[in-house]
Write an enzyme that holds these catalytic residues in place. Structure first.
Site, PDB file in Angstrom:
ATOM      1  N   SER A  15       0.820  -1.215   0.000  1.00 57.91           N
ATOM      2  CA  SER A  15       0.000   0.000   0.000  1.00 57.91           C
ATOM      3  C   SER A  15       0.857   1.269   0.000  1.00 57.91           C
ATOM      4  CB  SER A  15      -0.899   0.025   1.235  1.00 57.91           C
ATOM      5  OG  SER A  15      -1.689  -1.127   1.297  1.00 57.91           O
TER       6      SER A  15
HETATM    7  N1  SAH Z   1      -0.323  -5.161   3.987  1.00 62.75           N
HETATM    8  C1  SAH Z   1       0.261  -5.532   2.735  1.00 62.75           C
HETATM    9  C2  SAH Z   1      -0.699  -5.295   1.612  1.00 62.75           C
HETATM   10  C3  SAH Z   1      -0.726  -6.475   0.702  1.00 62.75           C
HETATM   11  S1  SAH Z   1      -1.990  -6.452  -0.521  1.00 62.75           S
HETATM   12  C4  SAH Z   1       1.586  -4.815   2.524  1.00 62.75           C
HETATM   13  O1  SAH Z   1       1.875  -3.866   3.261  1.00 62.75           O
HETATM   14  O2  SAH Z   1       2.349  -5.230   1.650  1.00 62.75           O
HETATM   15  C5  SAH Z   1      -3.226  -7.467   0.259  1.00 62.75           C
HETATM   16  C6  SAH Z   1      -2.826  -8.878   0.589  1.00 62.75           C
HETATM   17  O3  SAH Z   1      -3.999  -9.557   1.071  1.00 62.75           O
HETATM   18  C7  SAH Z   1      -2.306  -9.719  -0.582  1.00 62.75           C
HETATM   19  O4  SAH Z   1      -1.041 -10.213  -0.267  1.00 62.75           O
HETATM   20  C8  SAH Z   1      -3.346 -10.840  -0.707  1.00 62.75           C
HETATM   21  O5  SAH Z   1      -2.803 -12.081  -1.108  1.00 62.75           O
HETATM   22  C9  SAH Z   1      -3.900 -10.916   0.704  1.00 62.75           C
HETATM   23  N2  SAH Z   1      -5.203 -11.551   0.846  1.00 62.75           N
HETATM   24  C10 SAH Z   1      -6.282 -11.477   0.036  1.00 62.75           C
HETATM   25  N3  SAH Z   1      -7.299 -12.224   0.534  1.00 62.75           N
HETATM   26  C11 SAH Z   1      -6.845 -12.789   1.696  1.00 62.75           C
HETATM   27  C12 SAH Z   1      -7.402 -13.667   2.661  1.00 62.75           C
HETATM   28  N4  SAH Z   1      -8.661 -14.134   2.574  1.00 62.75           N
HETATM   29  N5  SAH Z   1      -6.648 -14.029   3.720  1.00 62.75           N
HETATM   30  C13 SAH Z   1      -5.380 -13.592   3.845  1.00 62.75           C
HETATM   31  N6  SAH Z   1      -4.791 -12.764   2.954  1.00 62.75           N
HETATM   32  C14 SAH Z   1      -5.506 -12.359   1.896  1.00 62.75           C
END
Ligand code: SAH
Length: 217
Positions: free
Chosen positions: A62
């Site tokens: 993000s």
């Molecule tokens: N907080 C992260 C943002 C990653 S983007 C950062 O700072 O890099 C969002 C993430 O949520 C992705 O890696 C995606 O694979 C994950 N995601 C999506 N659905 C999910 C679920 N049901 N359970 C766990 N992770 C999930």
């Protein structure tokens, strides 16, 4: 070569403080977490820019301001047990770990869990547990949580997450369509929940039992 320390200082001043984030713990955390180590090497010199970046497997880290806004919306004081859904690069996890007592983070993509677990360990974030699971179901073993942060966009507020909140606990989650969400803060008050809108945002989809179904995407 990029001076990462200077780039980080500028990021905090121009993107975080100037845009109204006042929480000193968030400012301190974002001044110290080395964001450039959470992105792929090819993107390191852009790591402190005012935008999200790709982290592999079609996911993104993000934008710094969004990380600051979400973290400050949890109103952490330092003693909390926090659950994060969507570990991704681990950057948001590290920011939470700088502030909270303990962080449990859940990710559904195995390669990201492996990579991020190793990185957080190397950087000395020992009070973090990374799990491979469907985070829409939360992580029951360590519940209840004082704060829960979801970093992917959901069509609804997953009931399991509200159930795993301690009384008075806060859940911050982007809720809406695939293309646009509203950041919501749910505060648990006994059996009731108080929901506030914190503004518009765009996240990759939360995929799972109480999120989007893979075939809907
Ligand atoms: N907080 C992260 C943002 C990653 S983007 C950062 O700072 O890099 C969002 C993430 O949520 C992705 O890696 C995606 O694979 C994950 N995601 C999506 N659905 C999910 C679920 N049901 N359970 C766990 N992770 C999930």
């Amino acid at each position: 070569m990029t001076d990462f320390h200077l780039a980080r200082k500028r990021m905090v001043e121009t993107q975080i403080i100037r845009r109204g984030i006042r929480d000193p713990a968030v400012i301190r955390a974002m001044s110290s977490v080395p964001r450039h180590l959470f992105v792929e090497e090819a993107f390191q010199d852009q790591a402190y820019g005012d935008f999200p970046l790709p982290i592999g497997s079609g996911q993104t880290i993000s934008q710094p301001y969004i990380v600051a806004l979400m973290t400050s919306s949890l109103r952490l004081t330092g003693v909390e047990r926090v659950l994060e859904i969507g570990t991704g690069s681990g950057y948001q996890t590290a920011v939470l770990a700088e502030i909270a007592e303990r962080v449990v983070t859940v990710e559904r993509i195995s390669s990201l869990v492996k990579k991020t677990r190793r990185l957080l360990e190397e950087l000395g974030y020992h009070r973090v547990a990374c799990h491979l699971s469907d985070g829409t179901l939360g992580w029951k073993d360590s519940a209840p949580y004082d704060a829960i942060l979801v970093t992917a966009g959901s069509p609804e507020i997953p009931a399991e997450l509200v159930e795993q909140l301690a009384d008075g606990g806060r859940l911050v989650i982007p809720v809406g369509t695939r293309r646009h969400q509203v950041l919501k803060r749910v505060t648990r008050d006994g059996d009731r929940k108080n929901v506030e809108d914190l503004g518009g945002c765009v996240f990759v989809p939360l995929i799972g039992h109480s999120g989007w179904k893979e075939e809907e995407l």
